[in-house]
Design a protein around this motif. Structure first.
Motif, PDB file in Angstrom:
ATOM      1  N   ILE A 140      -3.232  -2.550   9.731  1.00 28.01           N
ATOM      2  CA  ILE A 140      -4.659  -2.341   9.480  1.00 28.01           C
ATOM      3  C   ILE A 140      -5.407  -2.432  10.810  1.00 28.01           C
ATOM      4  O   ILE A 140      -5.313  -3.441  11.515  1.00 28.01           O
ATOM      5  CB  ILE A 140      -5.190  -3.395   8.472  1.00 28.01           C
ATOM      6  N   GLY A 141      -6.154  -1.382  11.130  1.00 25.49           N
ATOM      7  CA  GLY A 141      -6.866  -1.340  12.407  1.00 25.49           C
ATOM      8  C   GLY A 141      -8.135  -2.185  12.386  1.00 25.49           C
ATOM      9  O   GLY A 141      -8.539  -2.707  11.348  1.00 25.49           O
ATOM     10  N   LYS A 142      -8.787  -2.274  13.538  1.00 28.40           N
ATOM     11  CA  LYS A 142      -9.926  -3.198  13.651  1.00 28.40           C
ATOM     12  C   LYS A 142     -11.134  -2.725  12.830  1.00 28.40           C
ATOM     13  O   LYS A 142     -11.346  -1.533  12.629  1.00 28.40           O
ATOM     14  CB  LYS A 142     -10.291  -3.425  15.110  1.00 28.40           C
ATOM     15  N   VAL A 193       3.126  -7.472   8.118  1.00 24.94           N
ATOM     16  CA  VAL A 193       1.802  -6.894   8.299  1.00 24.94           C
ATOM     17  C   VAL A 193       1.269  -7.160   9.695  1.00 24.94           C
ATOM     18  O   VAL A 193       1.627  -8.133  10.353  1.00 24.94           O
ATOM     19  CB  VAL A 193       0.782  -7.416   7.250  1.00 24.94           C
ATOM     20  N   GLN A 194       0.409  -6.240  10.100  1.00 22.53           N
ATOM     21  CA  GLN A 194      -0.230  -6.335  11.404  1.00 22.53           C
ATOM     22  C   GLN A 194      -1.694  -6.015  11.143  1.00 22.53           C
ATOM     23  O   GLN A 194      -2.007  -4.913  10.685  1.00 22.53           O
ATOM     24  CB  GLN A 194       0.396  -5.251  12.273  1.00 22.53           C
ATOM     25  N   ILE A 195      -2.568  -6.970  11.369  1.00 22.56           N
ATOM     26  CA  ILE A 195      -3.979  -6.760  11.049  1.00 22.56           C
ATOM     27  C   ILE A 195      -4.815  -7.059  12.284  1.00 22.56           C
ATOM     28  O   ILE A 195      -4.720  -8.148  12.859  1.00 22.56           O
ATOM     29  CB  ILE A 195      -4.427  -7.654   9.871  1.00 22.56           C
ATOM     30  N   ALA A 196      -5.645  -6.089  12.697  1.00 17.41           N
ATOM     31  CA  ALA A 196      -6.463  -6.274  13.891  1.00 17.41           C
ATOM     32  C   ALA A 196      -7.649  -7.187  13.560  1.00 17.41           C
ATOM     33  O   ALA A 196      -7.860  -7.573  12.407  1.00 17.41           O
ATOM     34  CB  ALA A 196      -6.949  -4.920  14.388  1.00 17.41           C
ATOM     35  N   SER A 197      -8.445  -7.494  14.576  1.00 18.20           N
ATOM     36  CA  SER A 197      -9.540  -8.432  14.357  1.00 18.20           C
ATOM     37  C   SER A 197     -10.716  -7.758  13.661  1.00 18.20           C
ATOM     38  O   SER A 197     -10.799  -6.534  13.575  1.00 18.20           O
ATOM     39  CB  SER A 197      -9.984  -9.022  15.685  1.00 18.20           C
ATOM     40  N   LEU A 234      -3.620   1.979   8.326  1.00 17.87           N
ATOM     41  CA  LEU A 234      -5.052   2.286   8.341  1.00 17.87           C
ATOM     42  C   LEU A 234      -5.514   2.294   9.795  1.00 17.87           C
ATOM     43  O   LEU A 234      -5.195   1.379  10.555  1.00 17.87           O
ATOM     44  CB  LEU A 234      -5.866   1.231   7.579  1.00 17.87           C
ATOM     45  N   GLY A 235      -6.302   3.313  10.177  1.00 14.36           N
ATOM     46  CA  GLY A 235      -6.881   3.345  11.517  1.00 14.36           C
ATOM     47  C   GLY A 235      -7.978   2.294  11.646  1.00 14.36           C
ATOM     48  O   GLY A 235      -8.007   1.316  10.905  1.00 14.36           O
ATOM     49  N   ASP A 236      -8.909   2.515  12.570  1.00 14.55           N
ATOM     50  CA  ASP A 236     -10.004   1.560  12.758  1.00 14.55           C
ATOM     51  C   ASP A 236     -11.172   1.915  11.844  1.00 14.55           C
ATOM     52  O   ASP A 236     -11.421   3.080  11.545  1.00 14.55           O
ATOM     53  CB  ASP A 236     -10.488   1.612  14.212  1.00 14.55           C
ATOM     54  N   LEU A 244      -2.825   2.260  -2.560  1.00 17.26           N
ATOM     55  CA  LEU A 244      -2.338   3.132  -1.494  1.00 17.26           C
ATOM     56  C   LEU A 244      -0.872   2.819  -1.264  1.00 17.26           C
ATOM     57  O   LEU A 244      -0.511   1.652  -1.074  1.00 17.26           O
ATOM     58  CB  LEU A 244      -3.110   2.901  -0.185  1.00 17.26           C
ATOM     59  N   ASP A 245      -0.037   3.833  -1.282  1.00 21.53           N
ATOM     60  CA  ASP A 245       1.402   3.634  -1.159  1.00 21.53           C
ATOM     61  C   ASP A 245       1.963   4.724  -0.255  1.00 21.53           C
ATOM     62  O   ASP A 245       1.853   5.904  -0.579  1.00 21.53           O
ATOM     63  CB  ASP A 245       2.014   3.717  -2.570  1.00 21.53           C
ATOM     64  N   GLY A 246       2.495   4.341   0.866  1.00 18.83           N
ATOM     65  CA  GLY A 246       3.108   5.330   1.765  1.00 18.83           C
ATOM     66  C   GLY A 246       2.092   6.284   2.355  1.00 18.83           C
ATOM     67  O   GLY A 246       2.380   7.461   2.529  1.00 18.83           O
ATOM     68  N   ALA A 247       0.883   5.794   2.659  1.00 18.99           N
ATOM     69  CA  ALA A 247      -0.189   6.668   3.144  1.00 18.99           C
ATOM     70  C   ALA A 247      -0.621   6.267   4.550  1.00 18.99           C
ATOM     71  O   ALA A 247      -0.438   5.116   4.973  1.00 18.99           O
ATOM     72  CB  ALA A 247      -1.387   6.583   2.202  1.00 18.99           C
ATOM     73  N   GLU A 248      -1.193   7.238   5.241  1.00 19.91           N
ATOM     74  CA  GLU A 248      -1.737   6.992   6.572  1.00 19.91           C
ATOM     75  C   GLU A 248      -3.187   7.433   6.545  1.00 19.91           C
ATOM     76  O   GLU A 248      -3.479   8.568   6.164  1.00 19.91           O
ATOM     77  CB  GLU A 248      -0.964   7.881   7.550  1.00 19.91           C
ATOM     78  N   VAL A 249      -4.096   6.555   6.946  1.00 19.30           N
ATOM     79  CA  VAL A 249      -5.521   6.855   6.821  1.00 19.30           C
ATOM     80  C   VAL A 249      -6.163   6.751   8.201  1.00 19.30           C
ATOM     81  O   VAL A 249      -6.061   5.719   8.870  1.00 19.30           O
ATOM     82  CB  VAL A 249      -6.187   5.862   5.831  1.00 19.30           C
ATOM     83  N   GLY A 250      -6.847   7.836   8.636  1.00 18.99           N
ATOM     84  CA  GLY A 250      -7.431   7.871   9.977  1.00 18.99           C
ATOM     85  C   GLY A 250      -8.701   7.035  10.105  1.00 18.99           C
ATOM     86  O   GLY A 250      -9.252   6.547   9.107  1.00 18.99           O
ATOM     87  N   ASP A 251      -9.184   6.898  11.336  1.00 18.11           N
ATOM     88  CA  ASP A 251     -10.377   6.099  11.634  1.00 18.11           C
ATOM     89  C   ASP A 251     -11.571   6.560  10.783  1.00 18.11           C
ATOM     90  O   ASP A 251     -11.747   7.748  10.533  1.00 18.11           O
ATOM     91  CB  ASP A 251     -10.777   6.271  13.107  1.00 18.11           C
TER      92      ASP A 251
END
Ligand code: UD1
Ligand code: CA
Length: 458
Positions: free
Chosen positions: A285-287, A265-269, A302-304, A314-321
């Motif tokens: 996961i965006g900020k 995982v990569q999670i922004a602040s 996940l965007g910001d 949520l499985d295999g999904a891309e979610v914009g800002d």
């Protein structure tokens, strides 16, 4: 100096009481053995460790055939010394051999780097640890100059030796030529009638070879999994360390004990994560995102400033800002949400591209669709994508308005700015900027009476 890694993984794992070989049991979503192989890869990306497998061997090998390792079969499990013996023909004549265990999943790459750097090239290195409860481990026996002189297994130890808290983790760094010379002459004259790798230490002492020991930062790193209780303890240790790392990097976890990571995982602040959130696979996961309680995110980007409300999957999904999703939403593989979309409760989306600022707020199924921007999808809209044999596509243009309780029978195209009257079943294309409606006309029947209850016969 070349380094070859040998991972011992042939043991039965009797105490797991399981049909599944022990090293295939999962910790943080990955087989135990995979953790160790990944650690060796971060130690040296070019390395190809040797894995000694045995018990239910073929199953281990086929389940993990995606790992870049050399498999060596130990047909009978005659002890750790015997296990390393099986690798001798694959070991180089010189260089060093690092011995690890398939059921000791959390050994840290930093610890191993330190261990390798600290151990002189002609010495034998051994990682030891001080354990509050040393029971079951081999004990480290030191002489009056505090030099290691032997390792004694619990079952062969005297009461005095059992009182020692410094234990053998079983992780060694051994010159290859020493192994080539001494492994063939190991004896199994001990309580378990096994060929003990640990006996090499006493042999080395006899030959005045320097024994160098280091200790890990946390002893949990070197603990093995023998039963499901220990597996659960190590799982918690892993999760707590991971949660700590995230919090120190600027992520708020409302309760770090109720948060689980099973993947990368990569999670922004400035992300806030509520309780009982599970992250699986590759998650980014965006900020400024807020993740509501009881949520599963598997292979998700996940965007910001995205808000995922409670109880969503949520499985295999891309979610914009700036999207909001849920509560109780389900995004399945191939759902791609542009920015500023609202997906509300009991909405399922699969394999669909949704345009900016579109709203799908209640009780809908959108599958195999392309939906434009600024579309409003009314409550209870269903894309009928499957005719029992094939999947078909639904296309909805920008600014369309789909009235509630509409069935869109694919393949079908709804034009830009089209309005679909509530309750319609649309099976032919609907033109742009027009009202299309498909339902029985509303009638009111004059002189109609409600049925009247018959009198019961007496
Ligand atoms: C071993 C050490 C002990 C140490 C402990 C640390 C020996 C004799 N003892 O004991 O000093 O404190 O590890 O956990 O080495 N294996 C094989 N083939 C075999 C036997 C074992 O591949 O024939 C593998 C097992 O799958 C396991 C590892 O070697 O991953 C350790 O074996 P195990 O039987 O658990 O050793 P212990 O008795 O715990
Ligand atoms: Ca063990």
């Amino acid at each position: 100096m070349t380094l070859t890694t040998v991972i011992l993984a042939a043991g039965k794992g009797k105490r797991m009481h399981s049909d599944l070989p022990k090293v295939l049991h999962h910790l943080a979503g990955k087989p135990l053995l995979e953790h160790v192989v990944r650690t060796t890869a971060s130690l040296d990306p070019k390395s190809q460790p040797i894995v000694v497998y045995g018990h239910q061997g073929e199953r281990v090998k086929t389940s993990l055939d995606y790992l870049n390792v050399t498999w060596i079969h130990q047909t009978e499990q005659l002890g750790t010394g015997h296990a390393v013996q099986q690798t001798l023909t694959h070991l180089p004549a010189d260089g060093r051999v690092l011995v690890l265990y398939g059921d000791v999943p959390l050994i840290k790459v930093e610890t191993l780097k330190h261990f390798i750097a600290e151990t002189p090239e002609n010495a034998i290195g051994i990682i030891t640890a001080e354990l509050p409860e040393p029971k079951g481990f081999g004990r480290i026996i030191r002489d009056n100059k505090n030099k290691i002189k032997a390792i004694v297994e619990e079952k062969d130890a005297t009461d005095r030796q059992r009182a020692i808290h410094e234990i053998n983790t079983g992780i060694y760094l051994i010159p290859a030529d020493f192994l080539q010379k001494h492994l063939p002459i190991l004896k199994n004259e001990n309580a378990q009638q096994e060929f003990y790798l640990t006996d090499l230490i006493a042999l080395a002492v006899k030959e005045k070879i320097n024994i160098h020991s280091v200790q890990p930062e946390h002893y949990e790193e070197i603990l093995g999994v023998n039963d499901r209780l220990q597996l659960a303890c190590l799982e918690r240790f892993y999760q707590e360390r991971f949660a700590e790392k995230l919090m120190l990097a600027g992520v708020t976890l409302l309760d770090p004990h109720r948060f689980d990571v099973r993947g990368e995982v990569q999670i922004a602040s400035d992300v806030i994560i509520d309780i009982n959130v599970v992250l699986e696979g590759h998650v980014k996961i965006g900020k400024g995102c807020v993740i509501g309680p009881n949520t599963l995110l598997r292979n998700v980007i996940l965007g910001d400033h995205v808000e995922i409300k409670a109880n969503s999957v949520l499985d295999g999904a891309e979610v914009g800002d700036h999207c909001t999703v849920g509560p109780f939403a389900r995004l399945r593989p191939g759902s791609i949400l542009s920015p500023e979309i609202h997906v509300g409760n009991f909405v399922e989306i699969k394999n669909s591209l949704i345009g900016t600022a579109t709203k799908i707020n209640h009780l809908s199924y959108i599958g195999d669709s392309e939906v434009g921007k600024h579309v409003i999808i009314g409550a209870g809209t269903i894309t009928c994508n499957y005719n029992g044999a094939n999947k078909n596509k639904t296309t909805i243009g920008d600014d369309a308005f789909i009235g509630s309780n509409t069935a869109l029978v694919a393949p079908v195209v709804i034009g830009d700015g089209a309005t679909i009257g509530a309750g319609s079943t649309i099976s032919r294309d609907a033109p742009a900027h027009r009202l299309t409606i498909c339902r029985g006309q509303q009638r009111t029947i004059e002189n109609w009476q409600r049925p009247i209850k018959k009198e019961k016969e007496k």
